[in-house]
Design an enzyme around this catalytic site. Structure first.
Site, mmCIF file in Angstrom:
data_model
loop_
_atom_site.group_PDB
_atom_site.id
_atom_site.type_symbol
_atom_site.label_atom_id
_atom_site.label_comp_id
_atom_site.label_asym_id
_atom_site.label_seq_id
_atom_site.Cartn_x
_atom_site.Cartn_y
_atom_site.Cartn_z
ATOM 1 C CE1 TYR A 53 -3.072 -3.000 0.579
ATOM 2 C CE2 TYR A 53 -3.427 -2.305 2.834
ATOM 3 C CZ TYR A 53 -3.696 -3.173 1.807
ATOM 4 O OH TYR A 53 -4.589 -4.202 1.996
ATOM 5 C CB SER A 54 -1.147 3.366 -1.877
ATOM 6 O OG SER A 54 -0.411 4.574 -1.604
#
Length: 317
Positions: A53-54
């Site tokens: 992420y991300s």
């Protein structure tokens, strides 16, 4: 607030987890800090993220969410009062993916550095890796637990068959076992979990957490016609998968219960998950304080058996 035990572990979590997938993506650092502050101030403690992420956002390399959470924990001095889940296995660059012991032992150090922590509360295999030997994977996790770098292990998106094999290996070697399954589950997306995983996890006392708990936002009720897809640059394109006869039937049931209980469809959808036997905590993300407040109110909404049945029947395939 009554906390729930995660599997057979000593992790006790409040009945709502905060998804960190938006941190460093659709929520900048300042907003992320505000959401995290409000979340723990309301009495919640489970924060979910992953090393990847991300990475999908242009310009990101992965690890942005972990880094924000780490910076926040250091600034607040609250590491011991929150339970952090992160994951390993998704691609972080050329040759940097999978569940081999060699890669796990490298990836965990990177996650710990970004989190500015000596340990991870709950470390998950993000996806099954057909190229990795499960015994090799679990051996690496056992070493990390022994070293104190990981408290509890689990998995995301694994099948019942794979988990059965993993439990057998852990039992044979007296290693830590998977205590958590994080799975794609909500009032619309039910069959993948309920067909086999639900019974397996109940039988083996594996605590379940759900992601996409609001069906990527569809169950909030803000996508009721194709023109509404423009409301979200991040998720709008995916709403066509939900906006159909069954989806509208589910929204209608959510609307009915929400109206009767002076709640919102999102609150009712989360409350339905909280009421589901075996599900320890739904995980949902928030890009702002108002959205978070809606989620928190869901934990105060105790659905009746009649309401649960109404929603369950409306969402039947």
């Amino acid at each position: 607030m009554q906390k729930r035990r995660l599997g057979r572990s000593d992790l006790m979590v409040a009945p709502l987890g905060l998804g960190g997938n938006v941190f460093g993506w659709s929520a900048d650092e300042k907003t992320s800090f505000a959401v995290l502050d409000a979340f723990v101030a309301a009495g919640f403690n489970l924060i979910d993220t992953a090393d990847v992420y991300s990475r999908w956002k242009p310009g990101n390399e992965g690890g942005e969410s972990e880094a924000i959470i780490g910076k926040w924990m250091k600034a607040r001095g609250n590491r011991s009062s929150v339970i952090v889940t992160t994951k390993v296995g998704s691609e972080m660059g050329p040759g940097k993916k999978g569940l081999s012991s060699r890669y796990i032992l490298s990836a965990v150090e990177a996650s710990l550095k970004r989190l500015q922590s000596d340990y991870i509360d709950l470390y998950l295999s993000h996806w099954e890796d057909p190229e990795a030997d499960m015994e090799d994977t679990l051996g690496a996790y056992a070493d990390l637990v022994k070293q104190g770098k990981v408290r509890v292990i689990g998995n995301s998106n694994h099948s019942a068959l794979t988990m059965r094999d993993a439990l057998a290996i852990s039992a044979r070697h007296h290693w830590p076992r998977f205590e958590n399954l994080q799975t794609h589950y909500n009032l619309y997306d039910r069959s993948g979990y309920e067909a086999e995983l639900e019974g397996f996890c109940a039988e083996n006392e594996i605590g379940v957490t759900s992601y996409f708990s609001l069906a990527k936002g569809f169950l909030s009720g803000k996508y009721r016609k194709p023109a509404d897809f423009a409301k979200s640059a991040a998720r709008g394109d995916e709403m066509g998968n939900y906006l159909n006869e069954r989806g509208l039937r589910i929204l209608s049931a959510l609307d009915a219960v929400a109206k009767a209980r002076n709640a919102t469809p999102a609150q009712v959808a989360i409350a339905w998950l909280i009421a589901r036997p075996g599900l320890v905590a739904p995980i949902a993300s928030a890009t702002g304080i108002e959205q978070l407040g809606d989620l928190i109110k869901a934990t105060e909404l105790e659905l009746t058996a009649v309401e649960v049945k109404q929603l369950t029947e409306a969402s039947a395939s």
